[in-house]
Scaffold this motif. Structure first.
Motif, PDB file in Angstrom:
ATOM      1  N   LEU A 106       0.674  -1.154  -0.018  1.00 27.62           N
ATOM      2  CA  LEU A 106      -0.092  -0.146   0.066  1.00 27.62           C
ATOM      3  C   LEU A 106       0.962   1.334   0.100  1.00 27.62           C
ATOM      4  O   LEU A 106       0.436   2.267   0.025  1.00 27.62           O
ATOM      5  N   ARG A 107       2.213   1.094   0.035  1.00 26.95           N
ATOM      6  CA  ARG A 107       3.132   2.276  -0.093  1.00 26.95           C
ATOM      7  C   ARG A 107       2.819   3.233  -1.276  1.00 26.95           C
ATOM      8  O   ARG A 107       2.946   4.344  -1.028  1.00 26.95           O
ATOM      9  N   ALA A 151      -9.115  -0.551   0.299  1.00 25.30           N
ATOM     10  CA  ALA A 151      -7.801   0.248   0.297  1.00 25.30           C
ATOM     11  C   ALA A 151      -7.899   0.824  -1.080  1.00 25.30           C
ATOM     12  O   ALA A 151      -8.120   0.218  -2.094  1.00 25.30           O
ATOM     13  N   LEU A 152      -7.090   1.891  -1.080  1.00 26.01           N
ATOM     14  CA  LEU A 152      -7.157   2.612  -2.406  1.00 26.01           C
ATOM     15  C   LEU A 152      -6.197   1.537  -3.352  1.00 26.01           C
ATOM     16  O   LEU A 152      -5.127   0.840  -2.869  1.00 26.01           O
ATOM     17  N   GLY A 153      -6.692   1.436  -4.525  1.00 24.98           N
ATOM     18  CA  GLY A 153      -5.885   0.542  -5.666  1.00 24.98           C
ATOM     19  C   GLY A 153      -6.639  -0.949  -5.485  1.00 24.98           C
ATOM     20  O   GLY A 153      -6.264  -1.698  -6.469  1.00 24.98           O
ATOM     21  N   THR A 192     -11.247   6.691   7.116  1.00 27.65           N
ATOM     22  CA  THR A 192     -11.250   6.299   8.573  1.00 27.65           C
ATOM     23  C   THR A 192     -10.276   7.065   9.061  1.00 27.65           C
ATOM     24  O   THR A 192      -9.339   7.493   8.604  1.00 27.65           O
ATOM     25  N   ILE A 193     -10.491   7.542  10.278  1.00 28.49           N
ATOM     26  CA  ILE A 193      -9.751   8.705  11.324  1.00 28.49           C
ATOM     27  C   ILE A 193      -8.907   7.287  12.154  1.00 28.49           C
ATOM     28  O   ILE A 193      -9.366   6.678  12.689  1.00 28.49           O
ATOM     29  N   LYS A 194      -7.612   7.343  11.938  1.00 23.99           N
ATOM     30  CA  LYS A 194      -6.751   6.520  12.777  1.00 23.99           C
ATOM     31  C   LYS A 194      -5.657   7.401  13.306  1.00 23.99           C
ATOM     32  O   LYS A 194      -4.904   7.881  12.781  1.00 23.99           O
ATOM     33  N   ARG A 195      -5.699   7.478  14.949  1.00 27.27           N
ATOM     34  CA  ARG A 195      -4.535   8.280  15.597  1.00 27.27           C
ATOM     35  C   ARG A 195      -4.668   9.805  15.118  1.00 27.27           C
ATOM     36  O   ARG A 195      -3.764  10.334  15.001  1.00 27.27           O
ATOM     37  N   GLY A 196      -5.732  10.460  14.871  1.00 29.24           N
ATOM     38  CA  GLY A 196      -5.929  11.589  14.294  1.00 29.24           C
ATOM     39  C   GLY A 196      -5.576  11.859  12.810  1.00 29.24           C
ATOM     40  O   GLY A 196      -5.650  13.077  12.101  1.00 29.24           O
ATOM     41  N   VAL A 197      -5.269  10.949  11.916  1.00 28.35           N
ATOM     42  CA  VAL A 197      -4.796  10.759  10.467  1.00 28.35           C
ATOM     43  C   VAL A 197      -5.959  10.245   9.582  1.00 28.35           C
ATOM     44  O   VAL A 197      -6.406   9.233   9.881  1.00 28.35           O
ATOM     45  N   GLU A 198      -6.436  10.969   8.656  1.00 31.09           N
ATOM     46  CA  GLU A 198      -7.316  10.493   7.771  1.00 31.09           C
ATOM     47  C   GLU A 198      -6.699   9.452   6.911  1.00 31.09           C
ATOM     48  O   GLU A 198      -5.666   9.875   6.127  1.00 31.09           O
ATOM     49  N   ILE A 199      -7.332   8.296   6.727  1.00 28.63           N
ATOM     50  CA  ILE A 199      -6.984   7.101   5.807  1.00 28.63           C
ATOM     51  C   ILE A 199      -7.994   7.307   4.916  1.00 28.63           C
ATOM     52  O   ILE A 199      -8.984   6.273   4.901  1.00 28.63           O
ATOM     53  N   PRO A 200      -7.613   7.512   3.443  1.00 26.83           N
ATOM     54  CA  PRO A 200      -8.777   7.300   2.340  1.00 26.83           C
ATOM     55  C   PRO A 200      -9.186   6.107   1.955  1.00 26.83           C
ATOM     56  O   PRO A 200      -8.242   4.976   2.279  1.00 26.83           O
ATOM     57  N   ASP A 201     -10.228   5.667   1.535  1.00 23.61           N
ATOM     58  CA  ASP A 201     -10.749   4.333   1.000  1.00 23.61           C
ATOM     59  C   ASP A 201     -11.618   4.512   0.062  1.00 23.61           C
ATOM     60  O   ASP A 201     -11.954   5.657  -0.381  1.00 23.61           O
ATOM     61  N   ARG A 202     -12.024   3.632  -0.525  1.00 25.11           N
ATOM     62  CA  ARG A 202     -13.401   3.477  -1.460  1.00 25.11           C
ATOM     63  C   ARG A 202     -14.409   2.665  -0.970  1.00 25.11           C
ATOM     64  O   ARG A 202     -14.155   1.504  -0.496  1.00 25.11           O
TER      65      ARG A 202
END
Length: 159
Positions: A21-22, A111-113, A131-141
């Motif tokens: 996912l990098r 997950a993206l991709g 989704t917000i994890k530890r204050g960081v937005e993690i985009p998805d579809r």
């Protein structure tokens, strides 16, 4: 799932986040996603109702899938074993197990991709999410599929 499987699942999940996912997530997102995860967390999830299946090849756990209440929660395959059909086998097994249990999988957060993979199983993109994890937005579809009609099992035909 037992303790040894949870250790392997944790290792697979972490390896995929840090390598596969990098290309879709930056270091801050990956760090937020992986920080605080432990093998015990997967056992707690199972105790809370999340179903898990693992794929084993040559005595080694090479992938896993989990779901609960009609939602696919995760599907990851060790980076070196990706694109070998293991993900498809895991998805098929999860969809069939969930349907047999009376709660077919109809939604997921890809997950993206990963969208094209799930489209093969009849899922359609229903828009961006995060989704917000530890204050960081993690985009998805966000993806959804219609339940198959009677006589059509909804799974891709072998080519």
């Amino acid at each position: 799932m037992e303790g040894e499987d949870a250790i392997e699942i944790h290792a697979i999940h972490t390896a995929c986040l840090r390598t596969t996912l990098r290309a879709h997530y930056d270091e801050g997102q990956i760090s937020a996603w992986t920080t605080g995860r432990t093998p015990a967390g997967y056992l707690r999830a199972q105790d809370g109702g999340e179903a898990f299946l693992v794929a084993v090849a040559n005595g080694v756990v090479v992938g896993y899938v989990s779901w609960e209440d009609g939602e696919l929660l995760s599907l990851f395959v060790r980076p070196h074993a990706q694109r070998t059909g293991i993900g498809t086998l895991l998805a098929d097994a999860a969809f069939r197990a969930a349907e047999t249990a009376g709660s077919p999988i109809v939604v997921l957060k890809a997950a993206l991709g990963a969208g094209p993979f799930y489209e093969r199983f009849g899922f359609e993109d229903s828009g961006p999410g995060s989704t917000i994890k530890r204050g960081v937005e993690i985009p998805d579809r966000r993806m959804r599929r219609q339940l198959p009609e009677a006589g059509n099992d909804g799974y891709p035909s072998p080519d």
